[in-house]
Motif scaffolding. Structure first.
Motif, PDB file in Angstrom:
ATOM      1  N   HIS A  43      51.861  16.665 110.732  1.00  0.00           N
ATOM      2  CA  HIS A  43      52.849  16.055 111.613  1.00  0.00           C
ATOM      3  C   HIS A  43      53.632  15.019 110.804  1.00  0.00           C
ATOM      4  N   ILE A  44      54.946  15.145 110.818  1.00  0.00           N
ATOM      5  CA  ILE A  44      55.822  14.193 110.141  1.00  0.00           C
ATOM      6  C   ILE A  44      56.955  13.826 111.103  1.00  0.00           C
ATOM      7  N   TYR A  45      57.136  12.548 111.353  1.00  0.00           N
ATOM      8  CA  TYR A  45      58.211  12.147 112.259  1.00  0.00           C
ATOM      9  C   TYR A  45      58.616  10.713 111.962  1.00  0.00           C
ATOM     10  N   SER A  46      59.868  10.411 112.286  1.00  0.00           N
ATOM     11  CA  SER A  46      60.348   9.035 112.147  1.00  0.00           C
ATOM     12  C   SER A  46      59.964   8.253 113.395  1.00  0.00           C
ATOM     13  N   TYR A  47      59.782   6.961 113.212  1.00  0.00           N
ATOM     14  CA  TYR A  47      59.363   6.108 114.319  1.00  0.00           C
ATOM     15  C   TYR A  47      60.146   4.803 114.289  1.00  0.00           C
ATOM     16  N   PRO A  48      60.738   4.358 115.394  1.00  0.00           N
ATOM     17  CA  PRO A  48      60.680   4.929 116.744  1.00  0.00           C
ATOM     18  C   PRO A  48      61.302   6.320 116.820  1.00  0.00           C
ATOM     19  N   SER A  49      60.845   7.091 117.773  1.00  0.00           N
ATOM     20  CA  SER A  49      61.242   8.487 117.880  1.00  0.00           C
ATOM     21  C   SER A  49      62.011   8.734 119.172  1.00  0.00           C
ATOM     22  N   VAL A  50      62.908   9.718 119.132  1.00  0.00           N
ATOM     23  CA  VAL A  50      63.653  10.115 120.329  1.00  0.00           C
ATOM     24  C   VAL A  50      63.280  11.540 120.736  1.00  0.00           C
ATOM     25  N   MET A  51      62.123  12.017 120.277  1.00  0.00           N
ATOM     26  CA  MET A  51      61.674  13.364 120.625  1.00  0.00           C
ATOM     27  C   MET A  51      61.402  13.473 122.123  1.00  0.00           C
ATOM     28  N   LEU A  52      61.715  14.648 122.689  1.00  0.00           N
ATOM     29  CA  LEU A  52      61.396  14.935 124.082  1.00  0.00           C
ATOM     30  C   LEU A  52      60.067  15.661 124.212  1.00  0.00           C
ATOM     31  N   TYR A  54      56.245  16.521 122.159  1.00  0.00           N
ATOM     32  CA  TYR A  54      55.311  16.239 121.072  1.00  0.00           C
ATOM     33  C   TYR A  54      54.167  17.244 121.191  1.00  0.00           C
ATOM     34  N   GLY A  55      54.043  18.128 120.184  1.00  0.00           N
ATOM     35  CA  GLY A  55      53.097  19.228 120.270  1.00  0.00           C
ATOM     36  C   GLY A  55      51.876  19.083 119.393  1.00  0.00           C
ATOM     37  N   ASP A  56      50.803  19.763 119.813  1.00  0.00           N
ATOM     38  CA  ASP A  56      49.560  19.883 119.038  1.00  0.00           C
ATOM     39  C   ASP A  56      48.985  18.532 118.639  1.00  0.00           C
ATOM     40  N   ILE A  57      48.885  17.635 119.573  1.00  0.00           N
ATOM     41  CA  ILE A  57      48.285  16.331 119.311  1.00  0.00           C
ATOM     42  C   ILE A  57      46.773  16.484 119.226  1.00  0.00           C
ATOM     43  N   SER A  58      46.189  15.918 118.185  1.00  0.00           N
ATOM     44  CA  SER A  58      44.748  15.987 117.968  1.00  0.00           C
ATOM     45  C   SER A  58      44.144  14.588 118.037  1.00  0.00           C
ATOM     46  N   ASN A  59      42.855  14.504 117.754  1.00  0.00           N
ATOM     47  CA  ASN A  59      42.190  13.211 117.710  1.00  0.00           C
ATOM     48  C   ASN A  59      42.739  12.313 116.610  1.00  0.00           C
ATOM     49  N   ASN A  60      43.444  12.896 115.629  1.00  0.00           N
ATOM     50  CA  ASN A  60      44.020  12.112 114.537  1.00  0.00           C
ATOM     51  C   ASN A  60      45.321  11.418 114.924  1.00  0.00           C
ATOM     52  N   PHE A  61      45.778  11.634 116.146  1.00  0.00           N
ATOM     53  CA  PHE A  61      47.024  11.011 116.594  1.00  0.00           C
ATOM     54  C   PHE A  61      46.969   9.506 116.396  1.00  0.00           C
ATOM     55  N   ARG A  62      48.031   8.955 115.826  1.00  0.00           N
ATOM     56  CA  ARG A  62      48.022   7.547 115.424  1.00  0.00           C
ATOM     57  C   ARG A  62      48.486   6.575 116.501  1.00  0.00           C
ATOM     58  N   GLY A  63      48.893   7.097 117.622  1.00  0.00           N
ATOM     59  CA  GLY A  63      49.336   6.203 118.692  1.00  0.00           C
ATOM     60  C   GLY A  63      50.784   5.779 118.515  1.00  0.00           C
ATOM     61  N   GLY A  64      51.182   4.735 119.208  1.00  0.00           N
ATOM     62  CA  GLY A  64      52.573   4.290 119.217  1.00  0.00           C
ATOM     63  C   GLY A  64      53.151   4.446 120.604  1.00  0.00           C
ATOM     64  N   LEU A  65      54.416   4.116 120.753  1.00  0.00           N
ATOM     65  CA  LEU A  65      55.100   4.233 122.036  1.00  0.00           C
ATOM     66  C   LEU A  65      56.228   5.249 121.912  1.00  0.00           C
ATOM     67  N   PHE A  66      56.174   6.299 122.750  1.00  0.00           N
ATOM     68  CA  PHE A  66      57.162   7.379 122.720  1.00  0.00           C
ATOM     69  C   PHE A  66      57.768   7.497 124.117  1.00  0.00           C
ATOM     70  N   LYS A  67      58.736   6.647 124.388  1.00  0.00           N
ATOM     71  CA  LYS A  67      59.259   6.556 125.747  1.00  0.00           C
ATOM     72  C   LYS A  67      60.186   7.707 126.112  1.00  0.00           C
ATOM     73  N   TYR A  68      60.604   8.514 125.127  1.00  0.00           N
ATOM     74  CA  TYR A  68      61.495   9.638 125.438  1.00  0.00           C
ATOM     75  C   TYR A  68      60.733  10.946 125.668  1.00  0.00           C
ATOM     76  N   VAL A  69      59.484  11.006 125.254  1.00  0.00           N
ATOM     77  CA  VAL A  69      58.721  12.257 125.344  1.00  0.00           C
ATOM     78  C   VAL A  69      58.420  12.578 126.806  1.00  0.00           C
ATOM     79  N   ARG A  70      58.690  13.824 127.169  1.00  0.00           N
ATOM     80  CA  ARG A  70      58.414  14.298 128.530  1.00  0.00           C
ATOM     81  C   ARG A  70      57.348  15.385 128.567  1.00  0.00           C
ATOM     82  N   VAL A  71      57.172  16.119 127.462  1.00  0.00           N
ATOM     83  CA  VAL A  71      56.210  17.231 127.410  1.00  0.00           C
ATOM     84  C   VAL A  71      55.262  17.011 126.244  1.00  0.00           C
TER      85      VAL A  71
END
Length: 215
Positions: A43-52, A54-71
């Motif tokens: 997974h590679i993404y810029s942060y803050p993110s404007v993604m709608l 976010y797929g295949d999140i695992s236990n390695n997810f680093r957290g953060g705030l993604f206020k635009y994500v809907r799915v």
């Protein structure tokens, strides 16, 4: 990436260094390996993110705030704990759809953790959720979303679920711990083998029930 028997993705630190001059936004990356399906995912993404999405999140997810994500979709070959779902809600406060794929038991260490009256777990509020896909999951995750002692669901939820799993978790549509959240389901899309019953309809009093196609 298909990995076969080899772990051939570069380390996270090496990936991070390639984005040093990428721009003002922070670039976050992490690597997952799934031996059972012989895949590696980065997974590679810029942060803050404007993604709608976010797929295949695992236990390695680093957290953060993604206020635009809907799915959001969640996948791992290791168990998801209750704290993981709490972190997901905190990171995606406006998510409307969750798709979950995990067949590993949550491996509760305390025998009373599956007790309906367990007060040690915070109740997670899925304030914006409108669609939940929990077809290919261990029964523990159905409990995670349907037990009112673990999750607070809003009204008018669309639920996609396997009928046999639902029947087991609800004790053949008699369990009190799942009754409150099941009463909030607006549409129930069932898969798997199905035996129609009045108890199913009574347990989901406000749901439009869609049965699997019979071939």
């Amino acid at each position: 990436m298909f990995t076969g028997d080899k772990l051939n993705l570069p380390p996270t630190e090496d990936i991070q260094r390639t984005f040093i001059d990428f721009g003002k936004n922070e670039v976050i990356s992490y690597v997952d390996y799934f031996p059972e399906i012989q895949q590696g995912r980065c997974h590679i993404y810029s942060y803050p993110s404007v993604m709608l999405y976010y797929g295949d999140i695992s236990n390695n997810f680093r957290g953060g705030l993604f206020k635009y994500v809907r799915v959001v979709s969640l996948y791992d070959e290791h168990p998801f704990g209750h704290e993981f779902f709490l972190r997901i809600v905190q990171s995606f406060p406006f998510m409307q759809k969750v798709c979950l794929n995990n067949n590993r038991s949550q491996n509760r260490k305390k025998s009373n953790e599956s007790n309906n009256n367990n007060q040690n777990l915070p109740v997670i509020q899925y304030s914006s959720l409108s669609e939940l896909v929990i077809i290919d999951v261990h029964d523990d995750y159905i409990e995670e979303f349907l037990f009112h002692t673990k999750a607070y669901l809003p009204y008018n939820i669309i639920l996609h679920i396997n009928h046999e799993s639902l029947q087991r978790v609800t004790n053949n549509f008699t369990r009190d711990a799942t009754r409150i959240n099941c009463a909030k389901i607006n549409k129930l899309n069932l898969s798997g083998e199905l035996k129609c019953s009045n108890s199913l309809k009574e347990y989901f009093p406000y749901a439009e029930i869609r049965y699997p196609l019979i071939h």
